[in-house]
Design an enzyme around this catalytic site. Structure first.
Site, short mmCIF file in Angstrom:
data_model
loop_
_atom_site.label_atom_id
_atom_site.label_comp_id
_atom_site.label_asym_id
_atom_site.label_seq_id
_atom_site.Cartn_x
_atom_site.Cartn_y
_atom_site.Cartn_z
N ARG A 122 18.61 101.19 -0.05
CA ARG A 122 17.92 100.14 0.51
C ARG A 122 18.69 99.01 1.12
O ARG A 122 19.75 98.85 0.48
CB ARG A 122 16.78 99.93 -0.27
CG ARG A 122 17.43 99.05 -1.74
CD ARG A 122 17.59 97.51 -1.60
NE ARG A 122 17.40 96.78 -2.90
CZ ARG A 122 18.45 95.93 -3.25
NH1 ARG A 122 19.18 95.32 -2.37
NH2 ARG A 122 18.17 95.29 -4.41
N GLU A 230 10.97 90.35 -2.42
CA GLU A 230 11.92 89.41 -2.51
C GLU A 230 12.72 88.75 -1.22
O GLU A 230 13.10 87.71 -1.07
CB GLU A 230 12.99 89.75 -3.53
CG GLU A 230 14.07 88.59 -3.95
CD GLU A 230 15.01 89.22 -5.12
OE1 GLU A 230 14.49 89.62 -6.22
OE2 GLU A 230 16.08 89.18 -4.86
N ARG A 234 12.68 94.93 2.99
CA ARG A 234 13.42 95.87 2.15
C ARG A 234 13.22 97.23 2.70
O ARG A 234 11.99 97.78 2.85
CB ARG A 234 13.02 95.93 0.73
CG ARG A 234 13.44 94.72 -0.03
CD ARG A 234 14.95 94.81 -0.58
NE ARG A 234 15.25 93.48 -1.26
CZ ARG A 234 15.34 93.43 -2.42
NH1 ARG A 234 15.07 94.24 -3.30
NH2 ARG A 234 15.93 92.09 -3.03
N CYS A 278 18.37 86.47 -2.93
CA CYS A 278 19.38 86.41 -3.89
C CYS A 278 20.81 86.47 -3.64
O CYS A 278 20.89 87.63 -2.93
CB CYS A 278 18.98 87.44 -4.88
SG CYS A 278 19.49 87.35 -6.59
N THR A 280 23.03 87.67 -5.39
CA THR A 280 23.58 89.01 -5.82
C THR A 280 23.49 90.16 -4.72
O THR A 280 24.12 91.14 -4.65
CB THR A 280 22.63 89.64 -7.09
OG1 THR A 280 21.32 89.75 -6.73
CG2 THR A 280 22.65 88.64 -8.25
N ARG A 287 21.59 98.63 -1.88
CA ARG A 287 21.48 99.25 -3.14
C ARG A 287 21.50 100.71 -2.99
O ARG A 287 20.42 101.15 -2.15
CB ARG A 287 20.38 98.64 -4.02
CG ARG A 287 20.86 98.73 -5.49
CD ARG A 287 19.59 98.40 -6.37
NE ARG A 287 18.61 99.21 -6.64
CZ ARG A 287 18.88 99.94 -7.93
NH1 ARG A 287 19.73 100.00 -8.80
NH2 ARG A 287 17.86 100.78 -8.30
N ARG A 318 19.52 101.16 -14.82
CA ARG A 318 18.10 100.65 -15.13
C ARG A 318 17.49 101.49 -15.17
O ARG A 318 17.64 102.84 -15.25
CB ARG A 318 17.72 100.07 -13.54
CG ARG A 318 18.56 99.08 -13.02
CD ARG A 318 17.88 98.63 -11.60
NE ARG A 318 18.37 97.44 -10.83
CZ ARG A 318 18.08 97.00 -9.90
NH1 ARG A 318 16.98 97.51 -9.03
NH2 ARG A 318 18.65 95.86 -9.61
N GLU A 323 14.26 97.43 -11.73
CA GLU A 323 14.83 96.31 -12.47
C GLU A 323 13.74 95.85 -13.64
O GLU A 323 12.81 95.93 -13.56
CB GLU A 323 15.14 95.23 -11.61
CG GLU A 323 15.98 94.05 -11.98
CD GLU A 323 16.26 92.99 -11.01
OE1 GLU A 323 15.37 92.62 -10.19
OE2 GLU A 323 17.30 92.12 -11.18
N1 ARG Z 1 16.80 85.61 -10.75
C1 ARG Z 1 17.30 86.47 -11.78
C2 ARG Z 1 18.54 85.88 -12.63
O1 ARG Z 1 19.00 84.89 -12.20
C3 ARG Z 1 17.57 87.84 -11.26
C4 ARG Z 1 18.56 87.90 -10.63
C5 ARG Z 1 18.92 89.35 -9.88
N2 ARG Z 1 17.55 89.99 -9.60
C6 ARG Z 1 17.16 90.27 -8.43
N3 ARG Z 1 15.92 90.75 -8.40
N4 ARG Z 1 17.57 89.48 -7.61
O2 ARG Z 1 19.01 86.45 -13.64
#
Ligand code: ARG
Length: 367
Positions: A122, A230, A234, A278, A280, A287, A318, A323
């Site tokens: 994704r 999010e 996606r 995010c 990350t 991913r 996971r 998640e």
């Molecule tokens: N906000 C959460 C943290 O800071 C999750 C972060 C990673 N996961 C995500 N779905 N973006 O731990």
């Protein structure tokens, strides 16, 4: 008011050393911002303040946040992704020149002795013209969905995509009821109710659920686009099989097709690649994952051992439900390379192939 916020953050910062957002917050930088800038940065930090046990502890709320608040986000990115603060991300989907792959470039898991597995790749994408989900109004969410529904007409009209859009928005012409929604969740096609995720609720990302939420599913169910999770979008390919290139190549051509639809402009940062809510996910937003049974490494009923072995290989583990879900009864886990930023798309899929080989070796040794 912002003095109170600074005091609160400073207090939490001392208490929660693993919360990256809190740790990278610096009052000396914060006070240099305009009132509007201060409010925006605090908005990014809210999830990590409300959930001090967060690992990342912040989300971007506008497409330009990473660039506008670079003194903050460059530290966040350096710390989480273990890169330097002045790093630049480069996107590249070509497997050429990546070492350790079969000469023909075919990443066939059957070569590692594996059966057909559920493979998924994704990419998170956001549109430049809307605020990111953490700052969207209900009208923004509905506006984004309507815009995407018009774009999906182009996919639906094509024989190689077809399919339909499913909406959770009351009154939407593509509205599906709770039972139909649950069926899509059970098939791992649709995302779960975001109100159950305390990080997403505190970030404002889950707000106005279920308005503006839905998913496009191709006729063969192998290509899916989530709307309003999010990230705005996606975009993903999934298939049961052994050749990773099948899902990877399909995702690339689908992304190009969607991005080529008139009026859709994805948000990119010059320095950081694809913009995601995010940090990350920043850069590739990608991913690449497999569902694989590891009965020996999970024989204690937990993913502890599998995680300990997978981590040094650069893999995350996971549950098969996504998640924060537990592992399956039969030892099925979801495995994916952890890196998303300052790595190319091609390197992600290549590292999944290479690391899975090593993981399977460990699973067999544990017999
Ligand atoms: N906000 C959460 C943290 O800071 C999750 C972060 C990673 N996961 C995500 N779905 N973006 O731990």
């Amino acid at each position: 008011m912002s003095e109170d916020a600074v005091a609160r953050i400073e207090g939490l910062k001392a208490e929660w050393p693993n919360n990256i957002g809190l740790q990278c917050f610096e009052a000396a930088y914060f006070v240099t911002l305009s009132e509007d800038g201060k409010a925006r940065l605090l908005n990014c930090l809210n999830s990590g303040i409300e959930n001090p046990d967060s690992e990342m502890g912040c989300y971007a709320c506008q497409p330009s946040d990473y660039d506008d608040f670079k003194p903050f986000f460059s530290k966040v990115l350096a710390r989480y992704h273990k890169v330097s603060e002045d790093t630049r991300h480069v996107n590249n989907w070509s497997l050429d020149g990546i070492e350790g792959l079969p000469a023909d470039g075919v990443l066939d898991l059957a070569r590692l002795g594996l059966p057909a597995l559920s493979m998924r790749v994704r990419a998170g994408r956001n549109l430049k013209e809307f605020p990111l989900p953490g700052s969207m109004t209900k009208d923004d969410r509905i506006g984004l969905e309507n815009k995407m529904m018009a774009a999906f007409e182009k996919l639906i009209a094509r024989p190689d995509y077809g399919g339909r859009y499913h909406s959770l928005t009351p009154g939407n012409p593509c509205f599906i009821d709770d039972a139909a929604y649950q069926e899509l969740v059970d098939q791992h096609i649709m995302f779960k109710n975001m109100d159950n995720d305390r990080y997403l609720t505190a970030a404002g990302i889950a707000a106005d659920w279920p308005y503006g939420r839905g998913c496009y599913v191709s006729a063969d169910k192998g290509f899916i686009i989530w709307v309003g999770e999010e990230d705005h979008l996606r975009i993903m390919c999934m298939q049961r099989g052994t050749v990773l290139n099948d899902v990877f190549d399909r995702l690339k051509s689908a992304l190009d097709l969607v991005e080529g639809i008139e009026g859709l402009e994805f948000a990119y940062s010059d320095d950081y690649g694809a913009v995601t809510s995010c940090p990350t996910n920043l850069g590739t937003g990608m991913r690449a994952s497999l569902h694989i049974q590891l009965p020996n490494l999970t024989s204690d009923g937990t993913d502890k051992r599998a995680k300990a072995i997978a981590k040094p290989l650069g893999l995350s583990v996971r549950g098969a439900g996504g998640e924060h879900t537990p592992i399956g009864e039969d030892g099925t886990v979801d495995i994916s390379p952890s890196a998303r930023f300052c790595i190319t798309e091609a390197e992600i899929v290549a590292s999944l192939y290479k690391a899975i080989a090593l993981l399977v070796e460990e699973e067999n040794k544990a017999a």
